[in-house]
Design a protein around this motif. Structure first.
Motif, PDB file in Angstrom:
ATOM      1  N   TRP A  36       0.862  -1.181   0.000  1.00  0.00           N
ATOM      2  CA  TRP A  36       0.000   0.000   0.000  1.00  0.00           C
ATOM      3  C   TRP A  36       0.900   1.233   0.000  1.00  0.00           C
ATOM      4  O   TRP A  36       1.863   1.318   0.784  1.00  0.00           O
ATOM      5  CB  TRP A  36      -0.903   0.035   1.224  1.00  0.00           C
ATOM      6  N   PHE A  37       0.575   2.159  -0.868  1.00  0.00           N
ATOM      7  CA  PHE A  37       1.264   3.441  -0.951  1.00  0.00           C
ATOM      8  C   PHE A  37       0.207   4.538  -0.877  1.00  0.00           C
ATOM      9  O   PHE A  37      -0.984   4.278  -1.064  1.00  0.00           O
ATOM     10  CB  PHE A  37       2.038   3.545  -2.271  1.00  0.00           C
ATOM     11  N   LYS A  43       2.507  16.186  -2.929  1.00  0.00           N
ATOM     12  CA  LYS A  43       3.596  15.379  -2.367  1.00  0.00           C
ATOM     13  C   LYS A  43       3.850  14.155  -3.243  1.00  0.00           C
ATOM     14  O   LYS A  43       3.010  13.766  -4.050  1.00  0.00           O
ATOM     15  CB  LYS A  43       3.257  14.947  -0.940  1.00  0.00           C
ATOM     16  N   GLU A  44       5.016  13.570  -3.041  1.00  0.00           N
ATOM     17  CA  GLU A  44       5.341  12.355  -3.774  1.00  0.00           C
ATOM     18  C   GLU A  44       4.626  11.151  -3.165  1.00  0.00           C
ATOM     19  O   GLU A  44       4.263  11.155  -1.980  1.00  0.00           O
ATOM     20  CB  GLU A  44       6.854  12.131  -3.750  1.00  0.00           C
ATOM     21  N   ARG A  45       4.484  10.130  -3.977  1.00  0.00           N
ATOM     22  CA  ARG A  45       3.902   8.894  -3.485  1.00  0.00           C
ATOM     23  C   ARG A  45       4.842   8.281  -2.454  1.00  0.00           C
ATOM     24  O   ARG A  45       6.059   8.237  -2.654  1.00  0.00           O
ATOM     25  CB  ARG A  45       3.673   7.923  -4.636  1.00  0.00           C
ATOM     26  N   GLU A  46       4.289   7.802  -1.341  1.00  0.00           N
ATOM     27  CA  GLU A  46       5.114   7.243  -0.292  1.00  0.00           C
ATOM     28  C   GLU A  46       4.622   5.867   0.134  1.00  0.00           C
ATOM     29  O   GLU A  46       3.428   5.552   0.055  1.00  0.00           O
ATOM     30  CB  GLU A  46       5.152   8.178   0.928  1.00  0.00           C
ATOM     31  N   TYR A  95      -3.044   3.681  -2.711  1.00  0.00           N
ATOM     32  CA  TYR A  95      -2.903   2.779  -3.840  1.00  0.00           C
ATOM     33  C   TYR A  95      -2.454   1.402  -3.378  1.00  0.00           C
ATOM     34  O   TYR A  95      -1.558   1.275  -2.539  1.00  0.00           O
ATOM     35  CB  TYR A  95      -1.867   3.309  -4.820  1.00  0.00           C
ATOM     36  N   CYS A  96      -3.031   0.405  -3.978  1.00  0.00           N
ATOM     37  CA  CYS A  96      -2.627  -0.980  -3.801  1.00  0.00           C
ATOM     38  C   CYS A  96      -1.675  -1.342  -4.941  1.00  0.00           C
ATOM     39  O   CYS A  96      -1.859  -0.877  -6.068  1.00  0.00           O
ATOM     40  CB  CYS A  96      -3.876  -1.852  -3.842  1.00  0.00           C
ATOM     41  N   ALA A  97      -0.653  -2.144  -4.640  1.00  0.00           N
ATOM     42  CA  ALA A  97       0.322  -2.507  -5.658  1.00  0.00           C
ATOM     43  C   ALA A  97       0.772  -3.945  -5.491  1.00  0.00           C
ATOM     44  O   ALA A  97       0.782  -4.474  -4.373  1.00  0.00           O
ATOM     45  CB  ALA A  97       1.527  -1.573  -5.596  1.00  0.00           C
ATOM     46  N   SER A 108       8.447   1.999  -4.439  1.00  0.00           N
ATOM     47  CA  SER A 108       7.475   1.895  -5.526  1.00  0.00           C
ATOM     48  C   SER A 108       8.065   1.155  -6.725  1.00  0.00           C
ATOM     49  O   SER A 108       7.335   0.506  -7.477  1.00  0.00           O
ATOM     50  CB  SER A 108       6.994   3.281  -5.938  1.00  0.00           C
ATOM     51  N   GLY A 109       9.384   1.230  -6.876  1.00  0.00           N
ATOM     52  CA  GLY A 109      10.045   0.532  -7.979  1.00  0.00           C
ATOM     53  C   GLY A 109       9.977  -0.975  -7.885  1.00  0.00           C
ATOM     54  O   GLY A 109      10.266  -1.671  -8.864  1.00  0.00           O
TER      55      GLY A 109
END
Length: 124
Positions: A36-37, A43-46, A95-97, A108-109
């Protein structure tokens, strides 16, 4: 290919709770680490939280440790984020990833597939 659909966002007062869910398509859900992000305006995604393929290992950002809990159900292809003691600074799109790189589970990478996001707003 994995399709992810988040749900459960909404408006809550500070100190309240929300439970986010993410439903995944496909028959290979258990082969992915899930994360989860969140991204707040400007702001940037964290990173928020992550869970390993089997669910045996979990990871949390310091800002949510002790308040948020990530879990998964591989039989149902779902991952959840229980959020307690919410603060206004938790307001963001969540966000779910899904990804397979265990070395980058908090980055995130390390994720290849992303959901569209669900808005969480915490009022003071």
């Amino acid at each position: 290919q994995v399709q992810l659909v988040e749900s459960g966002g909404g408006l809550v007062q500070a100190g309240g709770s929300l439970r986010l869910s993410c439903a995944a398509s496909g028959r290979t859900f258990s082969s992915y680490n899930m994360g989860w992000f969140r991204q707040a305006p400007g702001k940037e995604r964290e990173f928020v939280a992550a869970i390993s393929r089997s669910g045996g290992n979990t990871y949390y950002a310091d800002s949510v440790k002790g308040r948020f809990t990530i879990s998964r159900d591989n039989a149902k292809n779902t991952v959840a984020l229980q959020m307690n003691s919410l603060k206004p600074e938790d307001t963001a799109v969540y966000y779910c990833a899904a990804g397979r790189n265990m070395l980058l589970v908090t980055r995130s990478g390390g994720y290849d597939w992303w959901g569209q996001g669900t808005q969480v707003t915490v009022s003071s």
